[in-house]
Each structure stands twice: as C-alpha cells, then as structure tokens.
Design a protein around this motif. Structure first.
Motif, mmCIF file in Angstrom:
data_model
loop_
_atom_site.group_PDB
_atom_site.id
_atom_site.type_symbol
_atom_site.label_atom_id
_atom_site.label_comp_id
_atom_site.label_asym_id
_atom_site.label_seq_id
_atom_site.Cartn_x
_atom_site.Cartn_y
_atom_site.Cartn_z
ATOM 1 N N ILE A 150 1.009 -1.077 -0.081
ATOM 2 C CA ILE A 150 0.057 0.202 0.044
ATOM 3 C C ILE A 150 0.880 1.162 0.043
ATOM 4 O O ILE A 150 1.647 1.493 0.960
ATOM 5 N N SER A 151 0.774 2.059 -1.060
ATOM 6 C CA SER A 151 1.766 3.353 -1.167
ATOM 7 C C SER A 151 0.693 4.455 -1.481
ATOM 8 O O SER A 151 -0.570 4.481 -1.919
ATOM 9 N N GLU A 152 1.169 5.654 -1.318
ATOM 10 C CA GLU A 152 0.772 6.948 -1.666
ATOM 11 C C GLU A 152 1.523 7.608 -2.613
ATOM 12 O O GLU A 152 2.569 7.738 -2.702
ATOM 13 N N LEU A 153 0.703 8.106 -3.489
ATOM 14 C CA LEU A 153 1.379 8.991 -4.655
ATOM 15 C C LEU A 153 0.374 10.111 -4.953
ATOM 16 O O LEU A 153 -0.772 10.081 -5.369
ATOM 17 N N ASP A 154 1.012 11.339 -4.301
ATOM 18 C CA ASP A 154 0.388 12.861 -4.797
ATOM 19 C C ASP A 154 -1.225 12.609 -3.824
ATOM 20 O O ASP A 154 -2.039 13.127 -4.468
ATOM 21 N N GLY A 155 -1.048 11.978 -2.732
ATOM 22 C CA GLY A 155 -2.110 12.058 -1.991
ATOM 23 C C GLY A 155 -3.083 10.893 -2.321
ATOM 24 O O GLY A 155 -4.290 10.953 -1.474
ATOM 25 N N GLU A 156 -2.851 10.099 -3.194
ATOM 26 C CA GLU A 156 -3.773 9.064 -3.422
ATOM 27 C C GLU A 156 -3.270 7.589 -3.188
ATOM 28 O O GLU A 156 -2.088 7.195 -3.502
ATOM 29 N N LEU A 157 -3.979 6.974 -2.335
ATOM 30 C CA LEU A 157 -3.643 5.561 -2.092
ATOM 31 C C LEU A 157 -3.576 4.759 -3.139
ATOM 32 O O LEU A 157 -4.654 4.576 -3.960
#
Length: 188
Positions: free
Chosen positions: A141-148
């Motif tokens: 589970i990662s986050e990129l620019d505020g999106e999971l």
C-alpha cells in the motif's frame, strides 16, 4: 513526484543473474534516482539508490533494497521422488542439475525496503523487479500525490488490488472475549 510506502510484504525469489542482467541493461529508473550501487556482503545483496538531487547530503542514507542470497539446486527434469522402487534408482542416470544463486527479497517494508530518502522511487524499482520474478508475491500500500495505491504482483503478473478500510473486529471482541478472573469457577 512525492510518494510514500505504508505497507509492503514480499516473498520474491529470482535468480541473482536475472537481477544483475536487469541493472546491466540500464533500466528506466525513476527521475529521482541517478543510479544504483549494488553491493554483496556474504549472503546479502544490497541495492542502494544514488540520488539525482545533489542537494541531498552525501551522508543522508538513501533507500535500499535488501535481499538474502541462497543457493538452490535446479534440475533440468523433475528429480525422482523418495519412496519409489529401489531397483529403479540403481539403474537410473543422474539427472542434470546446477546450483543457482537466488536473490530472495523476503519480509516486510523495514526488511526489504530500508531508509526513507527516495523510498517511493526505490519501491518502483522493486515493483519492476517483481515483474521479473517467477516465484513469490509483492503486496504493498503506497501513496502517490495524496492518492492511496494498492499493488499486488504474483509470480511476475500484476493482479488486481484495492485498498479497503474495515472496522477492526478485534476491538469489539476484546471487551467480551477476555477471561473474567473474578468469576472463574476454577480459581476459588
């Protein structure tokens, strides 16, 4: 690009030669990573990110991937199983095999993906390596620019994954599932 890795679990195993070939062929690394340093210490393989940003101090530990290296005997054919007839083993020829070194990226985030500077770009590198693996899984589970974002790669194939928030059932059960020591008939 800003990103973060919250959860990661890996059971990836792939031939060490495949990992070396992947980096020798000059893969497309994320823009934050200029290059990688590959070091082997005994039975540990460390792939460390070299930052493209020169303002990052040379003393700042950048993210690194860590794998254990193991030797496994690989047979050209399936080896005979124990418990077969004894007479068949006496006349059989030896099945051709060779010892192959495997890089095993096994464990959770702190074990496989270490340090926080450039952590998300190194996760992208690990994701590319996972697509080469014929054995094991990578879930994250990662986050990129505020999106999971959920990642699941099984034996080199990307599979559907989603992030789901559920109520923790253990909170409700913990109130009623404990032992009531005061009213226990066995302790009087």
């Amino acid at each position: 690009m800003t990103g973060r890795v919250y959860r990661l679990h890996s059971t990836l195993e792939l031939p060490l030669e495949d990992v070396k070939t992947y980096f020798d062929e000059d893969p497309d690394l994320p823009p934050e990573i200029a290059d990688v340093d590959i070091t082997r210490r005994n039975n540990t393989l460390i792939i460390k990110a070299v930052a493209a940003d020169e303002s990052l101090s040379k003393y700042t530990p950048t993210a690194q991937l860590k794998a254990s290296v193991t030797e496994t005997r690989v047979y050209e054919e399936e080896p005979p199983r124990a418990g077969g007839p004894q007479w068949a083993r006496d006349e059989e020829e030896e099945i051709p095999s060779e010892l192959v070194e495997f890089a095993c990226f096994k464990g959770d985030r702190e074990t496989v993906l270490q340090n926080t500077a450039l952590q998300y770009p190194m996760f992208l590198v690990l994701r590319d390596i996972a697509r080469l693996a014929e054995k094991g899984t990578l879930t994250a589970i990662s986050e990129l620019d505020g999106e999971l974002e959920a990642t699941r790669i099984v034996e080199g194939d990307e599979r559907p994954a989603k992030v789901e928030v559920v109520e923790n059932p253990s909170q409700k059960q913990s109130k009623n599932s404990g032992i009531n020591w005061r009213d226990n008939k066995f302790i009087s």
